[in-house]
Write a protein that holds these residues in place. Sequence first.
Motif: not given
Length: 324
Positions: A227, A54-55, A316, A213, A313, A225
């Motif tokens: 970034n 996720i990112g 995030y 998500l 979510e 996660f």
Amino acid sequence: MTQHIPQEQEQDPPALLEAFDGLSATGLSRSFGAVHAVVNMDLQAPAGQVTALIGPNGAGKTTLLLMLASLLAPDSGTVRVMGIDPIKDPAAARAKIGWMPDTLGVWEALTAREILNTMGKFYRLPKEKIPTRVQDLLTLVNLTPLADQKARVLSRGQQQRLSLARALIHDPQVLLLDEPASGLDPGSRVALRGILRQLAAEGKAIVVSSHVLAELDEIADGAVFVNQGRTVLTQTVDQAAGQGRKYSISALDPAALVAALTALGVAFESGNGRRDSVIITGPTQEYASALLRDLVMAGVDVCAFAPATGALEETYMSMKVEQP
């Protein structure tokens, strides 16, 4: 920008990497000229589990997946695919990997059946077994009625289902999926969840990169996660679900709900949906359960009480990730 940047950790010794039952990456980095797409990323995807990646856009997810799939060489770092080093033995690693990119790609002039037959030959499946394997996969992804249609006439969602079948043709032990739910209708998304959970139950290590998500909450066991090219947080879905999160509450009499929350000393804000609702922040699931009980005991006719966002979510959004 606020980031959860973990402190540097020592790389696992080679013996541990080779013994890991699944997909493991440590300290991966890759640059394109002056652009550092991936910087010292770590990821572990155990066999028998679905791991979400996720990112935000530009975080380095696709570059990471390409390196995991042995399609792009890292500048530094190590990858093990069921104990195999794809740099030293790419053919053996790729035999264990199923790769589903975010678009179907080439061969649009071939039919769905022809594409799968060709992939079966590429992976050197026994010739007599290819037709049965192809038909089983067409059935799995619900493309049997379209098996002899050219790939170019398939919708985006149908091409995604064909791409999944293509990734599974050789029954890989590791599955890498880049935005697999993109273009799928609701029914196909439900079917995808079922397929991935079944594949995980069969012992496959699955990595799914997706911006949907809410879908990942239902599919994944854990999440990584990322970034700005870095791994910023790793957690299980159970850990995400157990953290503080926002809840949306609606009642038949909104004024009574507001009065009860005020009397209970609970801070709230107005919801932003079509239906009158309020949003509260609960530190634990137990807190939310107790609040629901207190509202009912106060005579409030609660008609909806549910998380305002999915567990992943919530994580995030709490990271305050800055979009590029």
